[in-house]
Design a protein around this motif. Structure first.
Motif, mmCIF file in Angstrom:
data_model
loop_
_atom_site.group_PDB
_atom_site.id
_atom_site.type_symbol
_atom_site.label_atom_id
_atom_site.label_comp_id
_atom_site.label_asym_id
_atom_site.label_seq_id
_atom_site.Cartn_x
_atom_site.Cartn_y
_atom_site.Cartn_z
ATOM 1 N N SER A 158 19.080 -4.672 -1.377
ATOM 2 C CA SER A 158 18.186 -5.565 -2.117
ATOM 3 C C SER A 158 16.829 -5.691 -1.431
ATOM 4 O O SER A 158 15.837 -6.011 -2.065
ATOM 5 C CB SER A 158 18.822 -6.945 -2.288
ATOM 6 O OG SER A 158 19.031 -7.534 -1.027
ATOM 7 N N ASN A 159 16.796 -5.447 -0.124
ATOM 8 C CA ASN A 159 15.545 -5.521 0.630
ATOM 9 C C ASN A 159 15.743 -4.746 1.916
ATOM 10 O O ASN A 159 16.718 -4.956 2.622
ATOM 11 C CB ASN A 159 15.221 -6.986 0.928
ATOM 12 C CG ASN A 159 13.867 -7.160 1.565
ATOM 13 O OD1 ASN A 159 13.570 -6.553 2.586
ATOM 14 N ND2 ASN A 159 13.054 -8.000 0.973
ATOM 15 N N TYR A 160 14.817 -3.850 2.230
ATOM 16 C CA TYR A 160 14.932 -3.002 3.417
ATOM 17 C C TYR A 160 13.605 -3.010 4.150
ATOM 18 O O TYR A 160 12.551 -2.843 3.537
ATOM 19 C CB TYR A 160 15.289 -1.578 2.993
ATOM 20 C CG TYR A 160 15.446 -0.615 4.140
ATOM 21 C CD1 TYR A 160 16.686 -0.395 4.716
ATOM 22 C CD2 TYR A 160 14.355 0.079 4.646
ATOM 23 C CE1 TYR A 160 16.851 0.490 5.776
ATOM 24 C CE2 TYR A 160 14.496 0.964 5.701
ATOM 25 C CZ TYR A 160 15.739 1.166 6.259
ATOM 26 O OH TYR A 160 15.886 2.043 7.297
ATOM 27 N N LYS A 161 13.644 -3.217 5.460
ATOM 28 C CA LYS A 161 12.451 -3.165 6.293
ATOM 29 C C LYS A 161 12.676 -2.116 7.372
ATOM 30 O O LYS A 161 13.650 -2.193 8.107
ATOM 31 C CB LYS A 161 12.180 -4.520 6.939
ATOM 32 C CG LYS A 161 11.903 -5.611 5.927
ATOM 33 C CD LYS A 161 11.644 -6.933 6.607
ATOM 34 C CE LYS A 161 11.527 -8.059 5.643
ATOM 35 N NZ LYS A 161 10.605 -7.946 4.578
ATOM 36 N N GLY A 162 11.807 -1.133 7.438
ATOM 37 C CA GLY A 162 11.924 -0.076 8.431
ATOM 38 C C GLY A 162 10.728 -0.101 9.365
ATOM 39 O O GLY A 162 9.579 -0.207 8.923
ATOM 40 N N TYR A 163 10.993 -0.010 10.675
ATOM 41 C CA TYR A 163 9.940 -0.052 11.677
ATOM 42 C C TYR A 163 10.066 1.145 12.603
ATOM 43 O O TYR A 163 11.169 1.564 12.940
ATOM 44 C CB TYR A 163 10.041 -1.327 12.531
ATOM 45 C CG TYR A 163 9.892 -2.583 11.722
ATOM 46 C CD1 TYR A 163 8.627 -3.084 11.423
ATOM 47 C CD2 TYR A 163 10.996 -3.267 11.254
ATOM 48 C CE1 TYR A 163 8.490 -4.225 10.672
ATOM 49 C CE2 TYR A 163 10.865 -4.412 10.506
ATOM 50 C CZ TYR A 163 9.603 -4.888 10.217
ATOM 51 O OH TYR A 163 9.457 -6.026 9.474
ATOM 52 N N ASP A 164 8.920 1.663 13.045
ATOM 53 C CA ASP A 164 8.918 2.756 14.015
ATOM 54 C C ASP A 164 7.587 2.730 14.747
ATOM 55 O O ASP A 164 6.591 2.264 14.208
ATOM 56 C CB ASP A 164 9.109 4.104 13.308
ATOM 57 C CG ASP A 164 9.668 5.163 14.233
ATOM 58 O OD1 ASP A 164 8.994 5.488 15.237
ATOM 59 O OD2 ASP A 164 10.768 5.660 13.973
ATOM 60 N N VAL A 165 7.595 3.249 15.964
ATOM 61 C CA VAL A 165 6.349 3.369 16.721
ATOM 62 C C VAL A 165 5.587 4.614 16.308
ATOM 63 O O VAL A 165 4.413 4.758 16.618
ATOM 64 C CB VAL A 165 6.593 3.371 18.254
ATOM 65 C CG1 VAL A 165 7.176 2.035 18.696
ATOM 66 C CG2 VAL A 165 7.472 4.524 18.680
ATOM 67 N N SER A 166 6.234 5.514 15.602
ATOM 68 C CA SER A 166 5.628 6.767 15.187
ATOM 69 C C SER A 166 4.938 6.622 13.831
ATOM 70 O O SER A 166 5.580 6.351 12.817
ATOM 71 C CB SER A 166 6.700 7.857 15.094
ATOM 72 O OG SER A 166 6.197 8.991 14.430
#
Length: 93
Positions: free
Chosen positions: A13-21
């Protein structure tokens, strides 16, 4: 394949993706950017992750992260993850 592919977008229902790249986030936005329930952001190592309210996530995935952290950062990760994951939530490493 990514964790989002394994879950299937219809199951989220909700997705948060984080990366330093920057390249990784750009690629993710290209593949999944048309879905308004999915958000990708580049984070700076020295700034850390954004703050979230307690008990706000069902699942936290940490893939390819812990091996780059020192002992203090790993402890901080788990302390923060425990606070923001829901009581019946999961932290997947």
């Amino acid at each position: 394949s990514s964790d989002l592919e394994l879950l299937g977008c219809n199951n989220v229902s909700n997705y948060k993706g984080y990366d330093v790249s920057v390249a990784a986030i750009s690629y993710a936005k290209t593949r999944f950017g048309n879905d308004n329930k999915i958000e990708f952001k580049t984070v700076k190592v020295d700034k850390g992750m954004p703050k979230y309210k307690e008990n706000s996530f069902d699942v936290i995935f940490s893939i390819g992260v812990l091996q780059y952290l020192n002992d203090s950062e790993i402890k901080d990760f788990f302390n923060r993850a425990r606070k923001v994951v829901k009581n019946n939530g999961k932290i997947l490493i």
